[in-house]
Design a protein around this motif. Structure first.
Motif, short mmCIF file in Angstrom:
data_model
loop_
_atom_site.label_atom_id
_atom_site.label_comp_id
_atom_site.label_asym_id
_atom_site.label_seq_id
_atom_site.Cartn_x
_atom_site.Cartn_y
_atom_site.Cartn_z
N VAL A 239 42.38 -9.40 21.77
CA VAL A 239 42.88 -8.95 20.69
C VAL A 239 42.70 -8.43 19.49
N LEU A 240 42.91 -7.69 19.41
CA LEU A 240 42.56 -6.59 17.97
C LEU A 240 43.40 -6.57 16.60
N GLY A 241 42.65 -6.48 16.10
CA GLY A 241 43.11 -5.79 14.38
C GLY A 241 45.01 -4.84 14.63
N SER A 242 45.67 -5.39 13.80
CA SER A 242 46.75 -4.77 14.01
C SER A 242 46.09 -2.92 13.48
N ASP A 243 45.56 -3.06 12.48
CA ASP A 243 44.66 -1.64 11.64
C ASP A 243 43.95 -1.15 12.57
N VAL A 244 43.16 -1.26 14.20
CA VAL A 244 43.04 -0.68 14.98
C VAL A 244 43.60 0.13 15.97
N VAL A 245 44.79 -0.82 16.11
CA VAL A 245 45.79 -0.23 16.67
C VAL A 245 46.68 1.48 16.52
N ILE A 246 47.03 0.56 15.71
CA ILE A 246 47.84 1.64 14.38
C ILE A 246 47.46 2.84 14.55
N ARG A 247 45.68 2.98 14.09
CA ARG A 247 45.20 4.23 13.92
C ARG A 247 44.66 4.57 15.39
N ALA A 248 44.99 4.19 16.45
CA ALA A 248 44.42 4.86 18.32
C ALA A 248 45.83 5.22 17.55
N CYS A 249 47.65 4.36 18.14
CA CYS A 249 48.77 5.55 18.10
C CYS A 249 48.62 6.82 17.71
N ARG A 250 48.13 6.43 15.23
CA ARG A 250 48.30 7.48 15.42
C ARG A 250 47.14 9.33 16.49
N ASP A 251 46.06 8.44 16.68
CA ASP A 251 45.12 9.42 16.79
C ASP A 251 45.58 9.81 18.34
N LEU A 252 46.54 9.42 19.07
CA LEU A 252 47.01 9.58 20.92
C LEU A 252 48.37 10.25 20.17
N THR A 253 49.07 10.16 19.66
CA THR A 253 50.00 10.74 18.95
C THR A 253 49.60 12.42 19.12
N GLY A 254 49.03 12.47 18.01
CA GLY A 254 47.97 13.85 16.85
C GLY A 254 47.30 14.65 18.24
N MET A 255 47.13 14.12 18.99
CA MET A 255 46.14 14.64 20.34
C MET A 255 46.97 15.81 21.38
N THR A 256 46.73 16.84 21.63
CA THR A 256 47.11 17.48 22.49
C THR A 256 47.59 17.57 24.34
N ARG A 257 47.66 18.11 24.35
CA ARG A 257 48.02 17.52 25.96
C ARG A 257 46.57 17.67 26.69
N GLU A 258 46.35 18.35 26.79
CA GLU A 258 44.78 18.66 27.68
C GLU A 258 43.94 17.77 26.62
N GLU A 259 43.67 16.96 25.61
CA GLU A 259 43.09 16.02 25.27
C GLU A 259 43.39 14.78 25.69
N ARG A 260 44.55 14.81 25.96
CA ARG A 260 45.05 13.14 26.44
C ARG A 260 44.58 13.38 27.86
#
Length: 316
Positions: A239-260
């Motif tokens: 169970v995680l705070g919605s703000d923490v999960v949204i931040r993770a979503c933004r970080d993953l979207t903002g990565m390059t293929r190599e970073e992921r």
């Protein structure tokens, strides 16, 4: 009773072999085998309306592998459920015939509503501490579609399936990693339109718990938890705070293929589509928060989903 459940979606095909035991009218699963293969069956379906030959070959190869495991474990009953990609495909009979010849069962191309109900039943295993008054919104974010189903612990209230998913959105809108602002805007627009459709059927404002299932959700949770490798036991029921999960979503979207690809928890088959998946998941969380006036501020991730629901349906 030993059962085999197979879930064939747009991105992956998964197998669960489990022993089903009943106690006081409650069915429980004891896992024997859980396998997952990324086969991208839905490759190009959104654009062409047809299952690609290469995608069918990958899926049939995985089915042959699963057939050997089912025989080895002396399973009593098998159910094969196919979802979004095969619902959309003009040549789905080729898929049906190919699976039947390899596994001896006819794949059921289920409706979005049935898919949602199966996901709901499986997902509740991860939501601890539920009361009869709880209204749980289970979101099954797949490759081609997303199912939203609201219910209490003992019955489904409403469900809706919509055609947004990590593979479909990647193929429709994303031409780069990371995606441009305009590409992201187009994905979010589609998700908003889909959630408007969901809201006409599913009373999102009644939600007291938000539970997400499937690979996009659990991968985002791994990111939010800062895991160095994929750990099912830690992710399931987290169970995680919605703000923490949204931040993770933004970080993953903002990565390059190599970073992921360098992330220890990232399955290689999700590297190209997790950016779109994270966009979809982020917007759904935001929409649920808005609908409940911020009352729902946490997200539960579940490793139990439609696969568990399929297995339980065999024994019901």
């Amino acid at each position: 009773m030993r059962v085999a459940a197979i879930d064939c979606g747009t991105n992956s095909i998964r197998l669960l072999i489990a022993d089903v035991k009943g106690k006081d009218g409650h069915l429980e699963l004891k896992d024997r085998v859980r396998e997952m293969r990324i086969v991208r069956l839905g490759q190009g379906v959104d654009a062409t309306g047809w299952l690609a030959e290469a995608a069918l070959e990958r899926t049939f190869a995985a089915a042959e592998e699963y057939a050997r495991l089912i025989t080895k474990h002396k399973v009593d009953a098998v159910r094969f459920v196919a979802t979004s990609a095969t619902r959309d495909a003009g040549n789905r009979q080729v898929f049906v015939d190919g699976i039947r010849s390899r596994l001896g069962v006819t794949p059921e191309v289920v409706s979005g509503d049935e898919e949602a109900a199966l996901s709901f039943r499986g997902a509740l295993n991860a939501a601890a501490g539920l009361t009869p008054d709880d209204r749980v919104l289970v979101v099954d974010l797949g490759g081609g579609s997303t199912e939203c189903v609201l219910g209490s612990p003992d019955h489904v209230i409403a469900a809706r399936s919509v055609d947004v998913g990590c593979v479909r959105m990647t193929e429709r809108h994303l031409g780069s990693n990371p995606p441009t602002e305009e590409q992201q805007r187009l994905v979010l627009r589609d998700v908003d339109e889909a959630m408007d459709t969901v809201a006409r059927t599913v009373p999102l404002e009644l939600t007291t718990r938000l539970v997400g299932v499937a690979g996009t959700v659990t991968t985002v949770s791994a990111m939010a938890m800062g895991l160095s490798r994929y750990d099912e036991d830690r992710i399931n029921g987290s169970v995680l705070g919605s703000d923490v999960v949204i931040r993770a979503c933004r970080d993953l979207t903002g990565m390059t293929r190599e970073e992921r690809a360098e992330l220890g928890f990232m399955h290689e088959g999700r590297v190209d589509v997790i950016g779109a998946g994270a966009l979809v998941w982020r917007r759904i969380i935001e929409r649920v928060s808005d609908a409940t006036n911020g009352r729902v501020s946490t997200v539960t991730a579940s490793e139990h989903d439609i696969l568990d629901g399929i297995a339980l349906s065999l024994a019901a």
